[in-house]
Enzyme design. Structure first.
Site, mmCIF file in Angstrom:
data_model
loop_
_atom_site.group_PDB
_atom_site.id
_atom_site.type_symbol
_atom_site.label_atom_id
_atom_site.label_comp_id
_atom_site.label_asym_id
_atom_site.label_seq_id
_atom_site.Cartn_x
_atom_site.Cartn_y
_atom_site.Cartn_z
ATOM 1 N N GLN A 106 1.018 -1.235 -0.139
ATOM 2 C CA GLN A 106 -0.075 -0.155 0.084
ATOM 3 C C GLN A 106 0.878 1.277 -0.116
ATOM 4 O O GLN A 106 0.525 2.102 -0.812
ATOM 5 C CB GLN A 106 -0.800 -0.161 1.056
ATOM 6 C CG GLN A 106 -1.945 -1.001 1.292
ATOM 7 C CD GLN A 106 -2.820 -0.626 2.388
ATOM 8 O OE1 GLN A 106 -3.742 0.357 2.521
ATOM 9 N NE2 GLN A 106 -2.722 -1.676 3.674
ATOM 10 N N THR A 108 4.555 -0.165 13.964
ATOM 11 C CA THR A 108 3.254 -0.584 14.130
ATOM 12 C C THR A 108 2.838 -0.118 15.440
ATOM 13 O O THR A 108 3.573 -0.174 16.296
ATOM 14 C CB THR A 108 3.044 -1.962 13.780
ATOM 15 O OG1 THR A 108 1.856 -2.415 14.059
ATOM 16 C CG2 THR A 108 4.012 -2.856 14.656
ATOM 17 N N ASP A 109 1.318 0.192 15.645
ATOM 18 C CA ASP A 109 0.603 0.065 16.785
ATOM 19 C C ASP A 109 0.930 -1.037 17.696
ATOM 20 O O ASP A 109 0.722 -1.063 18.735
ATOM 21 C CB ASP A 109 -0.538 0.480 16.674
ATOM 22 C CG ASP A 109 -1.464 -0.256 15.726
ATOM 23 O OD1 ASP A 109 -0.912 -0.778 14.598
ATOM 24 O OD2 ASP A 109 -2.807 -0.367 15.859
ATOM 25 N N TYR A 113 4.288 -10.877 15.652
ATOM 26 C CA TYR A 113 4.408 -9.631 14.905
ATOM 27 C C TYR A 113 4.898 -8.702 15.471
ATOM 28 O O TYR A 113 5.772 -7.966 15.013
ATOM 29 C CB TYR A 113 3.404 -9.500 14.131
ATOM 30 C CG TYR A 113 3.178 -8.266 13.182
ATOM 31 C CD1 TYR A 113 4.033 -8.031 11.993
ATOM 32 C CD2 TYR A 113 2.471 -7.069 13.641
ATOM 33 C CE1 TYR A 113 3.925 -6.905 11.384
ATOM 34 C CE2 TYR A 113 2.214 -5.902 12.974
ATOM 35 C CZ TYR A 113 2.965 -5.730 11.878
ATOM 36 O OH TYR A 113 2.992 -4.563 11.097
#
Length: 301
Positions: free
Chosen positions: A11, A102-103, A126
């Site tokens: 993306q 990332t959160d 992750y």
């Protein structure tokens, strides 16, 4: 300014290519397999050096959250070890690196939004591997780690596109309603990243380096986001499925998700003057693009 971006089909890289079309002085150089293979350490430095970039953007990652639980070695190589090598290479070339994170580095137990001073506590493979990648990049002086969350766009695979197609094929859709985060348009993020790249390229100020959060204002559960997609599609004359809000317990996954992964973005606003548009507004823009039938850059695997 030449910006080397890891990955060719995600993306972010597709959104960057679209955003750079209005900047004649910016060239986006996607680098992927076989030239750059993040699972092959020996490919990383030669691929970056060959592109002669002014800035490196580390966008590619192992993002299959559930699969990472059983594919730990590959997740570690791509999310932890590869960023370390990218940071080392960028430092050797004396150019800045922006590493996207990332959160999911947080456990989700905080009641408010997480800021950059909060201690990470990832609860899945992750998140743990992404945190290790952050630490490696931050250990190298002069780079940026940028955490974002819940990315969606007309490109690649993402939640909004999934809901878009489910709305056309299902009468009923069940979506988790007890996980909260900040839905963020990759199109908006790409425009912000171009600003960050330009500032880092031209300004050595240490205040522009380090760890930052950047998401769209506002928060939502996954069900809230699905409801917004269905509402906007119905306003455009499309069918609206019945949304059933469910707890996470009714949708078991291999990897545990944080119940709250909202991010406080005041630091990047102060350092760069950046703030993304509210997610509801950007969602409408994304859906307009998805429905317009306009050709997008071909996405490669």
């Amino acid at each position: 300014m030449r910006i080397a971006v890891t990955g060719t089909g995600g993306q972010v890289v597709n959104a960057l290519i679209a955003a750079a079309q209005s900047h004649s002085d910016i060239e986006i150089i996607p680098i992927g397999r076989p030239q750059l293979d993040l699972s092959r350490p020996d490919s990383i430095a030669p691929a970056i050096i060959a592109t002669k970039p002014d800035v490196v953007l580390s966008a590619a990652a192992y993002t299959a959250v559930d699969q990472a639980e059983s594919d730990t070695n590959m997740a570690e190589q791509i999310n932890a070890m590869a960023p370390a090598l990218l940071a080392h290479t960028a430092s050797a070339l004396n150019i800045p690196l922006i590493h996207l994170s990332t959160d999911y580095v947080f456990d989700g137990l905080k009641t408010g939004a997480y800021d950059e001073t909060d201690t990470p506590g990832p609860i899945n493979v992750y998140g743990r591997t992404k945190r290790a990648g952050e630490q490696a990049v931050l250990a190298a002086t002069g780079h940026v780690v940028l955490r974002t969350s819940w990315l969606y766009s007309p490109y690649g695979h993402n939640f909004v596109k999934t809901m878009y197609w489910l709305a056309q094929t299902h009468d009923e859709v069940r979506v988790v309603d007890d996980q909260y985060g900040g839905p963020t348009s990759a199109l908006d993020l790409a425009n912000a990243l171009l600003t960050v790249c330009a500032r880092l390229h031209n300004d050595r100020d240490p205040a522009l380096r380090g760890l930052f959060h950047l998401t769209a204002p506002g928060s939502a559960s996954w069900a809230d986001l699905a409801d917004a997609v269905f509402t906007d599609l119905a306003a455009r004359g499309m069918r609206r499925p019945h949304l059933i809000r469910i707890p996470s317990a009714q949708f078991p996954t291999a990897a545990q998700r944080p119940p709250n992964s909202r991010l406080d973005c005041r630091k990047i606003s102060q350092a760069y003057g950046l703030a993304l548009p509210p997610w509801r507004h950007s969602l409408m823009t994304c859906l307009d693009e998805m429905m317009s039938g306009e050709p997008h850059r071909k996405e490669t695997a």
